[in-house]
Design an enzyme around this catalytic site. Structure first.
Site, PDB file in Angstrom:
ATOM      1  N   TYR A  71      28.968 -74.726 -49.140  1.00 54.01           N
ATOM      2  CA  TYR A  71      27.508 -74.882 -49.019  1.00 54.01           C
ATOM      3  C   TYR A  71      26.828 -74.698 -50.375  1.00 54.01           C
ATOM      4  CZ  TYR A  71      27.544 -75.550 -44.030  1.00 54.01           C
ATOM      5  OH  TYR A  71      27.745 -76.099 -42.790  1.00 54.01           O
ATOM      6  N   ARG A  74      27.092 -78.010 -51.955  1.00 54.73           N
ATOM      7  CA  ARG A  74      26.173 -78.990 -51.338  1.00 54.73           C
ATOM      8  C   ARG A  74      24.718 -78.673 -51.680  1.00 54.73           C
ATOM      9  NH1 ARG A  74      27.449 -79.228 -45.194  1.00 54.73           N
ATOM     10  NH2 ARG A  74      25.749 -80.737 -45.225  1.00 54.73           N
ATOM     11  N   ASN A 106      19.238 -83.878 -41.078  1.00 53.60           N
ATOM     12  CA  ASN A 106      19.658 -83.543 -42.428  1.00 53.60           C
ATOM     13  C   ASN A 106      19.149 -82.165 -42.828  1.00 53.60           C
ATOM     14  OD1 ASN A 106      20.656 -86.104 -42.373  1.00 53.60           O
ATOM     15  ND2 ASN A 106      19.011 -86.999 -43.595  1.00 53.60           N
ATOM     16  N   HIS A 123      18.635 -79.282 -37.626  1.00 56.25           N
ATOM     17  CA  HIS A 123      19.869 -78.570 -37.993  1.00 56.25           C
ATOM     18  C   HIS A 123      19.665 -77.602 -39.140  1.00 56.25           C
ATOM     19  CE1 HIS A 123      22.272 -82.168 -36.146  1.00 56.25           C
ATOM     20  NE2 HIS A 123      21.751 -81.370 -35.225  1.00 56.25           N
ATOM     21  N   CYS A 131      21.290 -63.028 -43.863  1.00 57.98           N
ATOM     22  CA  CYS A 131      22.384 -62.100 -43.550  1.00 57.98           C
ATOM     23  C   CYS A 131      22.691 -62.161 -42.052  1.00 57.98           C
ATOM     24  CB  CYS A 131      21.979 -60.670 -43.923  1.00 57.98           C
ATOM     25  SG  CYS A 131      23.111 -59.425 -43.305  1.00 57.98           S
ATOM     26  N   CYS A 134      21.655 -58.284 -40.609  1.00 61.62           N
ATOM     27  CA  CYS A 134      20.253 -57.821 -40.519  1.00 61.62           C
ATOM     28  C   CYS A 134      19.242 -58.953 -40.631  1.00 61.62           C
ATOM     29  CB  CYS A 134      19.992 -56.784 -41.623  1.00 61.62           C
ATOM     30  SG  CYS A 134      19.970 -57.483 -43.281  1.00 61.62           S
ATOM     31  N   SER A 196      24.888 -91.934 -37.221  1.00 64.25           N
ATOM     32  CA  SER A 196      25.959 -92.523 -36.403  1.00 64.25           C
ATOM     33  C   SER A 196      25.717 -92.226 -34.924  1.00 64.25           C
ATOM     34  CB  SER A 196      27.311 -91.940 -36.837  1.00 64.25           C
ATOM     35  OG  SER A 196      27.273 -90.511 -36.719  1.00 64.25           O
ATOM     36  N   ASN A 220      20.186 -99.226 -39.815  1.00 64.74           N
ATOM     37  CA  ASN A 220      21.479 -98.705 -40.248  1.00 64.74           C
ATOM     38  C   ASN A 220      22.204 -99.824 -41.001  1.00 64.74           C
ATOM     39  OD1 ASN A 220      24.164 -97.534 -40.236  1.00 64.74           O
ATOM     40  ND2 ASN A 220      23.462 -96.201 -38.578  1.00 64.74           N
ATOM     41  N   GLU A 222      25.257-100.406 -40.393  1.00 64.55           N
ATOM     42  CA  GLU A 222      26.172-100.966 -39.376  1.00 64.55           C
ATOM     43  C   GLU A 222      25.762-100.412 -38.019  1.00 64.55           C
ATOM     44  OE1 GLU A 222      30.050 -99.502 -40.392  1.00 64.55           O
ATOM     45  OE2 GLU A 222      29.577 -97.443 -39.819  1.00 64.55           O
TER      46      GLU A 222
HETATM   47  C1  BV8 Z   1      24.819 -77.563 -29.330  1.00 69.21           C
HETATM   48  C2  BV8 Z   1      24.449 -78.898 -39.943  1.00 69.21           C
HETATM   49  C3  BV8 Z   1      25.097 -76.179 -27.384  1.00 69.21           C
HETATM   50  C4  BV8 Z   1      25.601 -78.286 -40.670  1.00 69.21           C
HETATM   51  C5  BV8 Z   1      25.356 -80.360 -38.193  1.00 69.21           C
HETATM   52  C6  BV8 Z   1      26.700 -82.787 -25.616  1.00 69.21           C
HETATM   53  C7  BV8 Z   1      25.527 -82.040 -25.586  1.00 69.21           C
HETATM   54  C8  BV8 Z   1      25.356 -80.957 -26.429  1.00 69.21           C
HETATM   55  C9  BV8 Z   1      26.359 -80.620 -27.365  1.00 69.21           C
HETATM   56  C10 BV8 Z   1      27.512 -81.369 -27.399  1.00 69.21           C
HETATM   57  C11 BV8 Z   1      27.693 -82.435 -26.535  1.00 69.21           C
HETATM   58  N1  BV8 Z   1      28.916 -82.967 -26.797  1.00 69.21           N
HETATM   59  C12 BV8 Z   1      29.500 -82.280 -27.799  1.00 69.21           C
HETATM   60  C13 BV8 Z   1      28.685 -81.289 -28.175  1.00 69.21           C
HETATM   61  C14 BV8 Z   1      28.975 -80.335 -29.220  1.00 69.21           C
HETATM   62  C15 BV8 Z   1      28.480 -80.781 -30.585  1.00 69.21           C
HETATM   63  C16 BV8 Z   1      28.610 -82.269 -30.849  1.00 69.21           C
HETATM   64  O1  BV8 Z   1      27.665 -83.028 -30.677  1.00 69.21           O
HETATM   65  N2  BV8 Z   1      29.776 -82.685 -31.307  1.00 69.21           N
HETATM   66  C17 BV8 Z   1      29.988 -84.072 -31.643  1.00 69.21           C
HETATM   67  C18 BV8 Z   1      30.805 -84.153 -32.936  1.00 69.21           C
HETATM   68  C19 BV8 Z   1      30.681 -84.727 -30.467  1.00 69.21           C
HETATM   69  N3  BV8 Z   1      27.097 -80.396 -30.725  1.00 69.21           N
HETATM   70  C20 BV8 Z   1      26.835 -79.147 -31.127  1.00 69.21           C
HETATM   71  O2  BV8 Z   1      27.694 -78.296 -31.316  1.00 69.21           O
HETATM   72  C21 BV8 Z   1      25.374 -78.798 -31.339  1.00 69.21           C
HETATM   73  N4  BV8 Z   1      25.091 -77.569 -30.647  1.00 69.21           N
HETATM   74  O3  BV8 Z   1      24.609 -78.532 -28.705  1.00 69.21           O
HETATM   75  O4  BV8 Z   1      24.889 -76.261 -28.779  1.00 69.21           O
HETATM   76  C22 BV8 Z   1      26.516 -76.614 -27.055  1.00 69.21           C
HETATM   77  C23 BV8 Z   1      27.586 -76.238 -27.875  1.00 69.21           C
HETATM   78  C24 BV8 Z   1      28.893 -76.638 -27.537  1.00 69.21           C
HETATM   79  C25 BV8 Z   1      29.130 -77.444 -26.418  1.00 69.21           C
HETATM   80  C26 BV8 Z   1      28.022 -77.872 -25.637  1.00 69.21           C
HETATM   81  C27 BV8 Z   1      26.723 -77.447 -25.954  1.00 69.21           C
HETATM   82  C28 BV8 Z   1      25.093 -78.540 -32.815  1.00 69.21           C
HETATM   83  C29 BV8 Z   1      25.237 -79.799 -33.614  1.00 69.21           C
HETATM   84  C30 BV8 Z   1      24.763 -79.560 -35.060  1.00 69.21           C
HETATM   85  C31 BV8 Z   1      25.958 -79.468 -35.987  1.00 69.21           C
HETATM   86  N5  BV8 Z   1      25.487 -79.359 -37.379  1.00 69.21           N
HETATM   87  N6  BV8 Z   1      24.834 -80.213 -39.422  1.00 69.21           N
HETATM   88  C32 BV8 Z   1      25.931 -79.039 -41.929  1.00 69.21           C
HETATM   89  O5  BV8 Z   1      25.290 -80.079 -42.217  1.00 69.21           O
HETATM   90  O6  BV8 Z   1      26.834 -78.544 -42.631  1.00 69.21           O
HETATM   91  S1  BV8 Z   1      25.800 -81.890 -37.648  1.00 69.21           S
HETATM   92  C33 BV8 Z   1      25.970 -83.007 -38.919  1.00 69.21           C
HETATM   93  O7  BV8 Z   1      26.212 -84.265 -38.277  1.00 69.21           O
HETATM   94  C34 BV8 Z   1      24.755 -83.245 -39.770  1.00 69.21           C
HETATM   95  O8  BV8 Z   1      23.581 -82.599 -39.348  1.00 69.21           O
HETATM   96  C35 BV8 Z   1      24.574 -84.750 -39.634  1.00 69.21           C
HETATM   97  O9  BV8 Z   1      23.306 -85.160 -39.866  1.00 69.21           O
HETATM   98  C36 BV8 Z   1      24.948 -84.882 -38.220  1.00 69.21           C
HETATM   99  C37 BV8 Z   1      25.093 -86.235 -37.630  1.00 69.21           C
HETATM  100  O10 BV8 Z   1      25.747 -87.051 -38.554  1.00 69.21           O
HETATM  101  P1  BV8 Z   1      24.888 -88.237 -39.212  1.00 69.21           P
HETATM  102  O11 BV8 Z   1      23.671 -87.655 -39.824  1.00 69.21           O
HETATM  103  O12 BV8 Z   1      24.677 -89.285 -38.202  1.00 69.21           O
HETATM  104  O13 BV8 Z   1      25.823 -88.683 -40.385  1.00 69.21           O
HETATM  105  P2  BV8 Z   1      27.091 -89.667 -40.275  1.00 69.21           P
HETATM  106  O14 BV8 Z   1      27.806 -89.607 -41.572  1.00 69.21           O
HETATM  107  O15 BV8 Z   1      27.825 -89.394 -38.999  1.00 69.21           O
HETATM  108  O16 BV8 Z   1      26.424 -91.114 -40.116  1.00 69.21           O
HETATM  109  C38 BV8 Z   1      25.715 -91.674 -41.206  1.00 69.21           C
HETATM  110  C39 BV8 Z   1      25.150 -92.978 -40.706  1.00 69.21           C
HETATM  111  O17 BV8 Z   1      24.335 -93.536 -41.727  1.00 69.21           O
HETATM  112  C40 BV8 Z   1      26.225 -94.005 -40.380  1.00 69.21           C
HETATM  113  O18 BV8 Z   1      25.908 -94.638 -39.151  1.00 69.21           O
HETATM  114  C41 BV8 Z   1      26.115 -95.016 -41.544  1.00 69.21           C
HETATM  115  O19 BV8 Z   1      26.410 -96.331 -41.116  1.00 69.21           O
HETATM  116  C42 BV8 Z   1      24.659 -94.885 -41.902  1.00 69.21           C
HETATM  117  N7  BV8 Z   1      24.320 -95.189 -43.288  1.00 69.21           N
HETATM  118  C43 BV8 Z   1      25.040 -94.945 -44.417  1.00 69.21           C
HETATM  119  N8  BV8 Z   1      24.329 -95.341 -45.492  1.00 69.21           N
HETATM  120  C44 BV8 Z   1      23.142 -95.816 -45.041  1.00 69.21           C
HETATM  121  C45 BV8 Z   1      23.127 -95.722 -43.641  1.00 69.21           C
HETATM  122  N9  BV8 Z   1      22.069 -96.123 -42.889  1.00 69.21           N
HETATM  123  C46 BV8 Z   1      20.997 -96.627 -43.542  1.00 69.21           C
HETATM  124  N10 BV8 Z   1      20.937 -96.749 -44.894  1.00 69.21           N
HETATM  125  C47 BV8 Z   1      21.992 -96.358 -45.666  1.00 69.21           C
HETATM  126  N11 BV8 Z   1      21.918 -96.499 -47.006  1.00 69.21           N
END
Ligand code: BV8
Length: 258
Positions: A71, A74, A106, A123, A131, A134, A196, A220, A222
């Protein structure tokens, strides 16, 4: 002279020109043109690591140095990055639409630096840390002095310092996700940009908006996981599409009001 075809429809311009309420969901893709790696694109952040390794509490407690160092890296990259034309276009859109809500997944804080005011950070924000024991916020100086590999501990109680971001398995801030859901429900137009759409519950928002009658558009490079569920897919980089779209909306709004 043949006009260069626009990547978006006249319907989208017309809808945005008369919209009272617009909601925008953004993901890592909008920051890609600022040089910030996305998560799942080839070469994206996650490609070098698996999410399980770094962005969850278990991984953090198991290896705090690795997670804090990742982090810290980043944060440094985000601090050195600049908002791009896509961020500025969204700030411009906010000045045109009576009620424009920017919902972001983001954590880089680039929107505020581009001039957006009504921003919901689902997020969290990598520029803040606290911390785990605390909850004392870490100062920027404390974080800046964190040398790679050292473990940042709270000077008050000795607890571990973590970034103020939502990890996998953690609940999103209730105020943020409720405000985002309200914006999706009330939107006339919902733009899903640079995501995505695979991370929940954020990925539900465009679908909820559609269910409540919003005109939902994906921008997007794609098609994403929700491409088949939206009204229009605009293919192109956000940094090029958004300025062109916002300029067309501004022009249309001007025609309608004069
Ligand atoms: C939660 C912070 C309760 C940290 C991040 C159903 C309901 C609820 C939860 C879940 C569920 N199913 C599964 C879950 C659990 C999980 C989840 O969703 N998992 C996924 C992988 C299946 N969700 C959670 O855990 C969430 N908590 O719901 O709590 C719970 C818990 C467990 C089980 C049930 C309920 C918390 C999720 C938050 C995680 N933290 N970030 C950090 O950043 O270090 S997520 C992380 O992914 C980032 O925030 C990021 O933004 C996010 C999504 O990714 P994208 O932003 O979409 O980025 P990606 O690279 O994937 O895509 C980029 C896109 O841009 C692409 O499409 C590309 O084509 C496009 N692109 C590229 N260049 C361009 C462009 N578009 C336009 N112009 C360009 N130039």
């Amino acid at each position: 002279m043949n006009e260069i075809p626009r990547p978006f429809s006249p319907v989208l311009v017309d809808r945005l020109a008369v919209a009272g309420r617009v909601a925008v969901l953004t993901g890592a893709g909008i920051s890609a043109e600022s040089g910030l790696a996305t998560f799942r694109d080839p070469g994206g952040i996650w490609e070098q690591f698996r999410p399980e390794e770094l962005a969850n509490m278990t991984a953090f407690l198991h290896n705090p140095e690795l997670v804090q160092g990742w982090y810290a890296h980043r944060r440094k990259v985000a601090e050195e990055a600049r908002p791009n034309a896509g961020h500025y276009a969204l700030a411009e859109l906010e000045t045109m639409v009576p009620n424009c809500t920017l919902i972001t997944q983001n954590i880089d804080g680039l929107y505020n630096r581009a001039g957006s005011h009504h921003v919901i950070e689902l997020h969290g924000n990598i520029m803040r840390s606290y911390c785990v024991v605390c909850a004392r916020p870490a100062t920027a100086l404390e974080l800046a002095t964190l040398s790679e590999g050292a473990t940042a501990m709270c000077p008050e109680c000795g607890g571990l310092i973590r970034p103020d971001v939502v990890w996998f398995g953690e609940m999103l801030p209730e105020v943020a996700i409720n405000a985002a859901a309200d914006a999706a429900r009330e939107a006339d137009v919902f733009l899903s940009i640079g995501t995505s759409a695979v991370v929940y519950p954020a990925a539900n928002l465009p679908l909820e908006a559609r269910g409540w009658g919003a005109f939902v558009v994906e921008i997007n490079i794609e098609p994403s996981a929700i491409a088949n569920a939206v009204d229009e897919v605009v293919l192109g980089p956000a940094g090029r599409v958004l300025p062109e779209l916002v300029a067309a909306v501004w022009h249309k709004r001007t025609l309608l009001t004069n």
